[in-house]
Write a protein that holds these residues in place. Structure first.
Motif, PDB file in Angstrom:
ATOM      1  N   CYS A 185       0.871  -1.043  -0.179  1.00 26.69           N
ATOM      2  CA  CYS A 185       0.307  -0.334  -0.151  1.00 26.69           C
ATOM      3  C   CYS A 185       0.767   1.184   0.263  1.00 26.69           C
ATOM      4  O   CYS A 185       1.554   1.360   0.864  1.00 26.69           O
ATOM      5  CB  CYS A 185      -1.146  -0.052   0.975  1.00 26.69           C
TER       6      CYS A 185
ATOM      7  N   CYS B 152      -0.352   3.317   3.502  1.00 24.82           N
ATOM      8  CA  CYS B 152       0.321   2.721   4.994  1.00 24.82           C
ATOM      9  C   CYS B 152       1.538   1.559   4.992  1.00 24.82           C
ATOM     10  O   CYS B 152       1.883   1.679   5.708  1.00 24.82           O
ATOM     11  CB  CYS B 152      -1.208   2.170   5.896  1.00 24.82           C
TER      12      CYS B 152
ATOM     13  N   CYS C 155      -4.366  -0.576   0.509  1.00 24.60           N
ATOM     14  CA  CYS C 155      -4.715  -1.685   0.332  1.00 24.60           C
ATOM     15  C   CYS C 155      -6.551  -0.900   1.113  1.00 24.60           C
ATOM     16  O   CYS C 155      -6.564   0.460   0.672  1.00 24.60           O
ATOM     17  CB  CYS C 155      -4.668  -1.776   2.227  1.00 24.60           C
TER      18      CYS C 155
ATOM     19  N   CYS D 188      -7.621   2.239   2.825  1.00 27.02           N
ATOM     20  CA  CYS D 188      -6.950   3.138   2.527  1.00 27.02           C
ATOM     21  C   CYS D 188      -7.608   3.940   1.356  1.00 27.02           C
ATOM     22  O   CYS D 188      -7.861   4.993   1.197  1.00 27.02           O
ATOM     23  CB  CYS D 188      -5.128   3.587   2.460  1.00 27.02           C
TER      24      CYS D 188
HETATM   25 ZN   LIG Z   1      -3.059   1.286   3.473  1.00 29.57          ZN
END
Ligand SMILES: [Zn+2]
Length: 132
Positions: free
Chosen positions: A84, A87, A105, A108
């Motif tokens: 991701c 994050c 992801c 997010c």
């Molecule tokens: Zn993420």
């Protein structure tokens, strides 16, 4: 991710990329035709503006996906595919199978969609022209 999977993903992304370019060009042609057919008919301005709106939204999502695919291909080159970008966690493999150009992801993704929807109302409008 092993080399075989990376290779398969790269192939999938690049064929997706080519399809998208083709579809953008096709949409452009259709939009041009609609414009040509409708400019003579001055009474039907509502139709024209409706088509312009459709055209805008088509392009918007196509261009967005094009950008995601480019990002995903870059991530593959860097060996960071499946991470991701927000994050740093691993993106669920099932999600990558369904959306191989995913760079976020699911958590997010939901976060940014919330952000985008609220800012879109202010900044985006059908009058904006987009060029490749
Ligand atoms: Zn993420």
């Amino acid at each position: 991710m092993d080399a075989k999977k990376i290779e398969a993903t790269r192939r999938r992304l690049s064929s997706e990329y080519e399809n998208l370019i083709k579809s953008i060009n096709r949409n452009r042609l259709t939009a041009e035709q609609i414009k040509l057919e409708n400019t003579e008919d001055e009474c039907d301005l509502a139709t024209i503006s409706r088509f312009r709106l459709i055209e805008y939204h088509l392009h918007e999502s196509d261009f967005q996906r094009l950008r995601f695919i480019q990002e995903a291909m870059k991530a593959l080159d860097r060996g960071q595919y499946g991470d991701c970008v927000r994050c740093g966690n691993d993106i669920n493999e099932k999600r990558l199978m369904a959306v191989p150009w995913a760079t976020l992801c699911i958590l997010c993704q939901e976060e940014t969609e919330k952000d985008r929807n609220s800012s879109d109302l202010v900044t985006a409008g059908p009058e904006e022209e987009m060029d490749l």
